[in-house]
Design an enzyme around this catalytic site. Structure first.
Site, PDB file in Angstrom:
ATOM      1  N   ARG A 276      34.591  43.433  45.389  1.00 25.13           N
ATOM      2  CA  ARG A 276      35.988  43.079  45.154  1.00 25.13           C
ATOM      3  C   ARG A 276      36.997  43.974  45.896  1.00 25.13           C
ATOM      4  O   ARG A 276      37.714  44.773  45.285  1.00 25.13           O
ATOM      5  CB  ARG A 276      36.288  43.040  43.651  1.00 25.13           C
ATOM      6  CG  ARG A 276      35.400  42.034  42.953  1.00 25.13           C
ATOM      7  CD  ARG A 276      35.734  41.837  41.505  1.00 25.13           C
ATOM      8  NE  ARG A 276      36.910  41.002  41.303  1.00 25.13           N
ATOM      9  CZ  ARG A 276      37.315  40.593  40.105  1.00 25.13           C
ATOM     10  NH1 ARG A 276      36.643  40.940  39.041  1.00 25.13           N
ATOM     11  NH2 ARG A 276      38.388  39.851  39.985  1.00 25.13           N
TER      12      ARG A 276
ATOM     13  N   ARG B 197      38.400  41.433  26.066  1.00 21.86           N
ATOM     14  CA  ARG B 197      39.369  41.466  27.164  1.00 21.86           C
ATOM     15  C   ARG B 197      39.995  40.087  27.379  1.00 21.86           C
ATOM     16  O   ARG B 197      41.127  40.003  27.861  1.00 21.86           O
ATOM     17  CB  ARG B 197      38.686  41.887  28.466  1.00 21.86           C
ATOM     18  CG  ARG B 197      38.227  43.319  28.486  1.00 21.86           C
ATOM     19  CD  ARG B 197      37.711  43.683  29.845  1.00 21.86           C
ATOM     20  NE  ARG B 197      38.679  43.291  30.875  1.00 21.86           N
ATOM     21  CZ  ARG B 197      38.405  43.188  32.161  1.00 21.86           C
ATOM     22  NH1 ARG B 197      37.193  43.435  32.601  1.00 21.86           N
ATOM     23  NH2 ARG B 197      39.339  42.822  33.016  1.00 21.86           N
TER      24      ARG B 197
ATOM     25  N   LYS C 174      45.402  34.466  29.755  1.00 24.09           N
ATOM     26  CA  LYS C 174      45.341  35.884  30.148  1.00 24.09           C
ATOM     27  C   LYS C 174      45.713  36.027  31.620  1.00 24.09           C
ATOM     28  O   LYS C 174      46.545  36.857  31.989  1.00 24.09           O
ATOM     29  CB  LYS C 174      43.927  36.426  29.916  1.00 24.09           C
ATOM     30  CG  LYS C 174      43.677  37.766  30.583  1.00 24.09           C
ATOM     31  CD  LYS C 174      42.277  38.275  30.366  1.00 24.09           C
ATOM     32  CE  LYS C 174      41.258  37.813  31.373  1.00 24.09           C
ATOM     33  NZ  LYS C 174      41.353  38.451  32.695  1.00 24.09           N
ATOM     34  N   ASN C 175      45.071  35.213  32.467  1.00 18.10           N
ATOM     35  CA  ASN C 175      45.270  35.396  33.909  1.00 18.10           C
ATOM     36  C   ASN C 175      46.660  34.982  34.382  1.00 18.10           C
ATOM     37  O   ASN C 175      47.075  35.374  35.476  1.00 18.10           O
ATOM     38  CB  ASN C 175      44.199  34.630  34.697  1.00 18.10           C
ATOM     39  CG  ASN C 175      42.849  35.336  34.630  1.00 18.10           C
ATOM     40  OD1 ASN C 175      42.744  36.428  34.077  1.00 18.10           O
ATOM     41  ND2 ASN C 175      41.827  34.706  35.188  1.00 18.10           N
TER      42      ASN C 175
ATOM     43  N   CYS D 110      33.121  46.196  40.574  1.00 19.24           N
ATOM     44  CA  CYS D 110      32.923  45.854  39.163  1.00 19.24           C
ATOM     45  C   CYS D 110      31.623  45.093  39.052  1.00 19.24           C
ATOM     46  O   CYS D 110      30.925  44.899  40.045  1.00 19.24           O
ATOM     47  CB  CYS D 110      34.095  45.063  38.609  1.00 19.24           C
ATOM     48  SG  CYS D 110      34.169  43.409  39.243  1.00 19.24           S
TER      49      CYS D 110
ATOM     50  N   ASP E 283      35.125  31.266  36.966  1.00 20.18           N
ATOM     51  CA  ASP E 283      35.217  31.829  35.615  1.00 20.18           C
ATOM     52  C   ASP E 283      34.547  30.949  34.553  1.00 20.18           C
ATOM     53  O   ASP E 283      34.513  31.323  33.376  1.00 20.18           O
ATOM     54  CB  ASP E 283      36.687  32.073  35.238  1.00 20.18           C
ATOM     55  CG  ASP E 283      37.245  33.305  35.934  1.00 20.18           C
ATOM     56  OD1 ASP E 283      36.470  34.032  36.573  1.00 20.18           O
ATOM     57  OD2 ASP E 283      38.470  33.536  35.851  1.00 20.18           O
TER      58      ASP E 283
HETATM   59  C1  UD1 Z   1      41.257  36.203  39.854  1.00 23.98           C
HETATM   60  C2  UD1 Z   1      41.013  36.096  38.370  1.00 23.98           C
HETATM   61  C3  UD1 Z   1      39.517  36.055  38.083  1.00 23.98           C
HETATM   62  C4  UD1 Z   1      38.863  34.939  38.891  1.00 23.98           C
HETATM   63  C5  UD1 Z   1      39.214  35.038  40.367  1.00 23.98           C
HETATM   64  C6  UD1 Z   1      38.731  33.863  41.188  1.00 23.98           C
HETATM   65  C7  UD1 Z   1      42.884  37.244  37.365  1.00 23.98           C
HETATM   66  C8  UD1 Z   1      43.378  38.419  36.627  1.00 23.98           C
HETATM   67  N1  UD1 Z   1      41.595  37.246  37.710  1.00 23.98           N
HETATM   68  O1  UD1 Z   1      40.675  37.437  40.276  1.00 23.98           O
HETATM   69  O2  UD1 Z   1      39.335  35.817  36.692  1.00 23.98           O
HETATM   70  O3  UD1 Z   1      37.450  35.016  38.770  1.00 23.98           O
HETATM   71  O4  UD1 Z   1      40.658  35.108  40.519  1.00 23.98           O
HETATM   72  O5  UD1 Z   1      39.213  32.669  40.671  1.00 23.98           O
HETATM   73  O6  UD1 Z   1      43.604  36.293  37.606  1.00 23.98           O
HETATM   74  N2  UD1 Z   1      38.844  39.253  48.101  1.00 23.98           N
HETATM   75  C9  UD1 Z   1      38.795  39.975  49.265  1.00 23.98           C
HETATM   76  N3  UD1 Z   1      39.854  40.798  49.563  1.00 23.98           N
HETATM   77  C10 UD1 Z   1      40.931  40.910  48.734  1.00 23.98           C
HETATM   78  C11 UD1 Z   1      40.976  40.162  47.557  1.00 23.98           C
HETATM   79  C12 UD1 Z   1      39.915  39.328  47.258  1.00 23.98           C
HETATM   80  O7  UD1 Z   1      37.827  39.895  50.027  1.00 23.98           O
HETATM   81  O8  UD1 Z   1      41.850  41.670  49.071  1.00 23.98           O
HETATM   82  C13 UD1 Z   1      37.709  38.363  47.760  1.00 23.98           C
HETATM   83  C14 UD1 Z   1      37.061  38.727  46.422  1.00 23.98           C
HETATM   84  O9  UD1 Z   1      36.106  39.763  46.579  1.00 23.98           O
HETATM   85  C15 UD1 Z   1      36.431  37.416  46.032  1.00 23.98           C
HETATM   86  C16 UD1 Z   1      37.438  36.386  46.550  1.00 23.98           C
HETATM   87  O10 UD1 Z   1      38.219  37.067  47.540  1.00 23.98           O
HETATM   88  O11 UD1 Z   1      35.211  37.242  46.695  1.00 23.98           O
HETATM   89  C17 UD1 Z   1      38.369  35.805  45.520  1.00 23.98           C
HETATM   90  O12 UD1 Z   1      38.950  36.864  44.772  1.00 23.98           O
HETATM   91  P1  UD1 Z   1      40.415  36.737  44.134  1.00 23.98           P
HETATM   92  O13 UD1 Z   1      40.837  35.316  44.160  1.00 23.98           O
HETATM   93  O14 UD1 Z   1      41.296  37.747  44.773  1.00 23.98           O
HETATM   94  O15 UD1 Z   1      40.135  37.179  42.642  1.00 23.98           O
HETATM   95  P2  UD1 Z   1      41.071  38.039  41.699  1.00 23.98           P
HETATM   96  O16 UD1 Z   1      42.486  37.756  41.984  1.00 23.98           O
HETATM   97  O17 UD1 Z   1      40.592  39.449  41.707  1.00 23.98           O
END
Ligand code: UD1
Length: 430
Positions: A130, A407, A22-23, A125, A315
């Site tokens: 996030r 999902r 999915k990811n 969420c 995850d």
């Molecule tokens: C992706 C995965 C999710 C997984 C996560 C971490 C997908 C669709 N989802 O989510 O399943 O749990 O990686 O492996 O691939 N952060 C910030 N600012 C930002 C972006 C992120 O502070 O602009 C923080 C987030 O709050 C979190 C951390 O960075 O604490 C990591 O998040 P991130 O790696 O971005 O997760 P996703 O890409 O949302």
């Protein structure tokens, strides 16, 4: 709304086919926005999040069609064709974005192809606040003007994106993907430092390179992207879902069973495999995937800490807590990626699990017996952890709000039933 009902106690045995990731699918689908030629994707899983992304892309002007199915060693994945001849709408509305945070991944490619985008802020969420600051600050470095008004990100780049050096202050999977998707068509060279190294990012990079992009440094925290004026279509098979594989590995482990995870790749989940081996589970490469066996060994408590790849994946944290609830001893599970990712804990406690939360850690004392109970799913992976606990709980467990499960897990109850679990999906009259 559906619910899942489980009678626990059966050790699982047999083969489970692991589907496409999915990811990995979600960002790769967004790559279709970057070319007017068709992007044909194989091994795409049949999941609610994929449908949400298909709907989002369609309303931007991408023609999405199901081309049939491909048979990947017995796993039947879907083949999707995505063709963005013209981008006729650059707004990603709240109604679609709120369903799935990964919708933010259209921002980079829309800016690259159309020079503007209006994307709803995804909001918080169940697992934390996030934010998307890393996405927005990175795109600003590439020359985008960005403001946030009335819950929407307004971005434009009248003269086109230009390459830049971006050092991420924090590792983010989504921000790395968005910046890759934006910079492949930018003028000049972009260097991404402290980029995420998740296998799903490699899948995106491989797909983009086969579309004609010039990205170097795959699998490392430093990516160099030499912008090209145009990308072509391609055919790409999505990688296997490593989190689905890890979840079923834990299903074998928690029930004292033996499951062959057909299509799974050991290297993608090596740190989870190391932890499971330390916990007493026998894991080996099999002819077509991974063999997980705990038919003759004791389940031992071990400590883990979630980390960006190649560390233990967040995850799989919820599922691992269920496993440790049934282990011999006390385990400390530290969550370092998301601040509020323990929503499954109160539900597991209702099933008799002995867990204490201490800030970002869960102290899990193994119990001899979990008992079936009605429980409520709060997010995707939390739902999986409740199903896993249900597989060993005495009596009946009913998991409600399983739209979260749908999902990210394709036909979960069918796959578990096929290896001996007593599990069914029912209509929830509540
Ligand atoms: C992706 C995965 C999710 C997984 C996560 C971490 C997908 C669709 N989802 O989510 O399943 O749990 O990686 O492996 O691939 N952060 C910030 N600012 C930002 C972006 C992120 O502070 O602009 C923080 C987030 O709050 C979190 C951390 O960075 O604490 C990591 O998040 P991130 O790696 O971005 O997760 P996703 O890409 O949302």
């Amino acid at each position: 709304m559906d619910k899942i009902q489980i009678y626990g106690g059966n050790p699982l045995s047999g083969t489970i086919m692991i589907g496409g990731s999915k990811n990995a699918s979600l960002p790769v689908m967004c790559a279709s926005l970057l070319t007017d030629e068709p992007l044909i994707l194989g091994n795409v899983p049949h999941l609610a999040d994929i449908t949400t992304m298909a709907n989002l892309l369609s309303q931007h002007g991408v023609e999405v069609s199901l081309e049939g199915h491909d048979d990947n060693e017995g796993h039947i994945g879907r083949v999707l064709s995505l063709k963005a001849k013209d981008i006729n709408n650059t707004t990603a509305p709240y109604d679609l974005v709120r369903k799935m945070r990964a919708s933010i991944l259209v921002l980079g490619p829309l800016l690259a192809r159309a020079g503007k985008a209006v994307v709803s802020l995804p909001g918080g969420c169940a697992i934390g606040t996030r934010p998307v600051d890393l996405h927005l600050n990175g795109l600003r470095k590439l020359g985008a003007n960005i403001s946030v008004e009335n819950g929407y990100i307004h971005a434009s780049v009248p003269k086109g994106l230009s390459g830049a050096r971006i050092i991420f202050p924090k590792i983010s999977v989504g921000a790395t993907e968005n910046l890759i998707l934006a910079s492949v068509l930018a003028k000049g060279t972009t260097i991404l430092q402290n980029a995420a190294k998740e296998p799903e990012i490699n899948d995106l990079v491989n797909c983009l390179n086969s579309m004609g992009a010039k990205i170097e440094g795959i699998g490392t925290p430093n990516l160099t992207i030499n912008g090209v004026p145009k990308l072509n279509g391609t055919r790409h098979a999505i990688m296997p879902d490593r989190i689905e594989a890890g979840t079923y590995a834990i299903a074998a482990a928690i029930t004292g069973g033996k499951i062959n995870l057909s299509g799974a790749r050991l290297n993608d989940i090596s740190s989870a495999v190391d932890s499971l081996r330390l916990a007493g589970i026998n894991i080996q490469k099999s002819a077509n995937g991974i063999l997980v066996d705990r038919s003759n060994s004791e389940l031992k408590s071990i400590n883990i800490e979630t980390e960006p790849y190649p560390g233990f994946p967040t995850d799989l944290q919820a599922q691992f807590i269920s496993l440790m609830s049934a282990a011999n001893g006390t385990s400390i599970v530290k969550e370092t990626i998301f601040e509020n990712r323990f929503m499954h804990v109160p539900e597991l406690q209702r099933m008799g699990a002995d867990i204490t939360l201490d800030g970002g850690s869960a102290i899990v004392r193994g119990t001899k017996k979990l008992t079936g109970a009605p429980v409520m799913a709060s997010d995707l992976r939390a739902s999986a952890s409740l199903v896993l606990a249900g597989l060993i709980a005495e009596g009946k467990t009913t998991v409600r709000r399983i739209y979260h499960l749908d999902r990210g897990y394709e036909r979960l109850e069918e796959k578990l039933a096929s290896v001996g679990a007593e599990i069914i999906r029912l209509k929830d009259e509540m």
